[in-house]
Design a protein around this motif. Structure first.
Motif, PDB file in Angstrom:
ATOM      1  N   ALA A 178       0.662  -1.181  -0.077  1.00  0.00           N
ATOM      2  CA  ALA A 178      -0.049  -0.100  -0.137  1.00  0.00           C
ATOM      3  C   ALA A 178       0.697   1.149   0.166  1.00  0.00           C
ATOM      4  O   ALA A 178       1.893   1.311   0.640  1.00  0.00           O
ATOM      5  N   VAL A 179       0.617   2.393  -0.836  1.00  0.00           N
ATOM      6  CA  VAL A 179       1.301   3.635  -0.625  1.00  0.00           C
ATOM      7  C   VAL A 179      -0.065   4.411  -0.488  1.00  0.00           C
ATOM      8  O   VAL A 179      -0.935   4.404  -1.331  1.00  0.00           O
ATOM      9  N   THR A 180      -0.309   5.293   0.401  1.00  0.00           N
ATOM     10  CA  THR A 180      -1.307   6.252   0.604  1.00  0.00           C
ATOM     11  C   THR A 180      -0.721   7.676   0.770  1.00  0.00           C
ATOM     12  O   THR A 180       0.267   7.739   1.181  1.00  0.00           O
ATOM     13  N   ALA A 181      -1.605   8.602   0.349  1.00  0.00           N
ATOM     14  CA  ALA A 181      -1.206   9.757   0.381  1.00  0.00           C
ATOM     15  C   ALA A 181      -2.354  10.788   0.755  1.00  0.00           C
ATOM     16  O   ALA A 181      -3.521  10.569   0.396  1.00  0.00           O
ATOM     17  N   ILE A 182      -2.326  11.803   1.697  1.00  0.00           N
ATOM     18  CA  ILE A 182      -3.376  12.506   2.250  1.00  0.00           C
ATOM     19  C   ILE A 182      -2.903  14.012   2.249  1.00  0.00           C
ATOM     20  O   ILE A 182      -1.963  14.328   2.485  1.00  0.00           O
ATOM     21  N   LEU A 183      -3.517  14.848   1.271  1.00  0.00           N
ATOM     22  CA  LEU A 183      -3.476  16.240   0.978  1.00  0.00           C
ATOM     23  C   LEU A 183      -4.345  17.184   1.670  1.00  0.00           C
ATOM     24  O   LEU A 183      -5.402  16.766   1.656  1.00  0.00           O
ATOM     25  N   ILE A 184      -3.834  17.602   2.804  1.00  0.00           N
ATOM     26  CA  ILE A 184      -4.746  18.587   3.680  1.00  0.00           C
ATOM     27  C   ILE A 184      -4.725  19.987   3.260  1.00  0.00           C
ATOM     28  O   ILE A 184      -3.694  20.903   3.004  1.00  0.00           O
ATOM     29  N   ASN A 185      -5.969  20.393   2.691  1.00  0.00           N
ATOM     30  CA  ASN A 185      -6.233  21.824   2.431  1.00  0.00           C
ATOM     31  C   ASN A 185      -5.016  22.435   1.049  1.00  0.00           C
ATOM     32  O   ASN A 185      -4.780  23.424   1.104  1.00  0.00           O
ATOM     33  N   GLY A 186      -4.708  21.350   0.468  1.00  0.00           N
ATOM     34  CA  GLY A 186      -4.025  21.478  -0.683  1.00  0.00           C
ATOM     35  C   GLY A 186      -2.603  22.086  -0.169  1.00  0.00           C
ATOM     36  O   GLY A 186      -1.563  22.430  -0.806  1.00  0.00           O
ATOM     37  N   GLN A 187      -2.252  21.936   1.192  1.00  0.00           N
ATOM     38  CA  GLN A 187      -1.101  22.635   1.742  1.00  0.00           C
ATOM     39  C   GLN A 187      -0.125  21.467   2.302  1.00  0.00           C
ATOM     40  O   GLN A 187       1.183  21.816   2.120  1.00  0.00           O
ATOM     41  N   ARG A 188      -0.492  20.657   2.984  1.00  0.00           N
ATOM     42  CA  ARG A 188       0.475  19.536   3.482  1.00  0.00           C
ATOM     43  C   ARG A 188       0.156  18.447   3.257  1.00  0.00           C
ATOM     44  O   ARG A 188      -1.144  17.769   2.994  1.00  0.00           O
ATOM     45  N   LEU A 189       1.021  17.498   2.667  1.00  0.00           N
ATOM     46  CA  LEU A 189       0.988  16.322   2.064  1.00  0.00           C
ATOM     47  C   LEU A 189       1.871  15.144   3.067  1.00  0.00           C
ATOM     48  O   LEU A 189       2.882  15.416   3.488  1.00  0.00           O
ATOM     49  N   TRP A 190       1.042  13.999   3.345  1.00  0.00           N
ATOM     50  CA  TRP A 190       1.506  13.087   4.234  1.00  0.00           C
ATOM     51  C   TRP A 190       1.298  11.824   3.243  1.00  0.00           C
ATOM     52  O   TRP A 190       0.388  11.518   2.665  1.00  0.00           O
ATOM     53  N   VAL A 191       2.694  11.113   3.246  1.00  0.00           N
ATOM     54  CA  VAL A 191       2.736  10.007   2.539  1.00  0.00           C
ATOM     55  C   VAL A 191       3.097   8.774   3.255  1.00  0.00           C
ATOM     56  O   VAL A 191       4.092   8.861   4.121  1.00  0.00           O
TER      57      VAL A 191
END
Length: 223
Positions: free
Chosen positions: A82-95
Motif C-alpha cells: 500500500a502507498v497512501t497520500a493525504i493532502l490537507i487543504n492543498g498545503q500539507r502532504l502526508w505519504v
C-alpha cells in the motif's frame, strides 16, 4: 490484475482532504479490495487525526492489518502492499507506504521520492531476526522465505511472523512560497500606486507561507 486504487477529495468540517492510494495485491484481490474500502476510513476515524497524524496513520495501518488477518478466511491467504497520500487543504502532504509501491513528488521539476521501497535485501536483518530468511536465486529477485518479493505487507498470514506491516511516513509542505519574476510583475503592474503594489506583493508572500523576512520595494518608471 489485483491492483486497486483511491483518488478522491472529501470535505471534513472546514477541511478539504485529497485521498490517493495504490494497493498492489498478490495471491488474490481480497486484501487490496478490503484496503480500498477501509484503510482511509480507519485513518480518518483515529481520535488523534488532527493532533498527531503520523501516529494516527501508524495506528490505522496496524489496526487494518489485524482486521485483515482476522478475516483471512473471507479475504484469502494473499496480501497487498500500500502507498497512501493525504493532502490537507492543498498545503500539507502526508505519504505512508508498506511494500514497494512508490510515491514521487515533483517540486520545481525535480523528482523527490516520498516513500521507502521495502525490499527483502534491505530489511534482511529484521526478517532473519523474526526467524525468516531471504532467498537470492539466480535470475530471480530476493524473496522472503523464497516467496514474497517485499519485506512489508498487509495480510500474508503464512509469512506474517517474518514480515512487518508498519508504514514509513513522510510529510512535506505543498506551496509556492517563492513568487516568480513574472508573477511579481503581473501583480505589481495591475496596481497604479507603487506602495499598494509593494503591500500586495508582501501579502502574497505571507499567503504562500514564506518563513523568511519579507521586504519589498516597487519602483514605477514614468513614461
Amino acid at each position: 490484475m489485483e491492483d486497486y486504487h483511491v483518488a478522491k477529495f472529501v470535505q471534513i468540517q472546514e477541511h478539504e482532504l485529497g485521498l490517493f492510494a495504490i494497493y498492489d495485491g498478490h495471491l488474490g484481490d481480497g486484501v487490496p479490495a478490503y484496503l480500498q474500502k477501509h484503510l482511509f476510513s480507519n485513518i480518518l476515524n483515529e481520535e488523534e487525526f488532527w493532533v498527531d497524524l503520523n501516529r494516527s496513520i501508524s495506528k490505522a495501518y496496524e489496526r487494518t492489518d489485524q482486521a485483515i488477518l482476522s478475516h483471512d478466511s473471507d479475504l484469502g491467504r494473499g496480501g497487498s502492499t500500500a502507498v497512501t497520500a493525504i493532502l490537507i487543504n492543498g498545503q500539507r502532504l502526508w505519504v505512508a507506504n508498506v511494500g514497494d509501491s512508490r510515491a514521487v513528488l515533483s517540486r520545481g521539476g525535480q523528482a523527490i521520492q516520498m516513500s521507502t521501497d521495502h525490499e527483502p535485501n534491505t530489511e534482511r536483518g529484521s526478517i532473519e531476526h523474526r526467524g525468516g530468511f531471504v532467498s537470492n536465486m539466480p535470475g530471480d529477485v530476493p524473496r522472503v522465505n523464497g516467496q514474497l518479493a517485499v519485506s512489508r505487507a498487509f495480510g500474508d498470514r503464512n509469512l506474517k511472523s517474518h514480515l512487518r506491516s508498519d508504514p514509513d511516513i513522510q510529510d512535506t509542505i505543498i506551496d509556492n512560497n517563492v513568487v516568480s519574476n513574472q508573477e511579481a510583475v503581473d501583480i505589481a503592474r495591475k496596481i497604479k500606486d507603487p506602495l499598494k503594489a509593494a503591500k500586495q506583493l508582501t501579502a502574497e508572500a505571507v499567503r504562500r507561507d514564506s518563513k523568511d523576512d519579507i521586504s519589498c520595494v516597487v519602483v514605477r518608471f514614468r513614461r
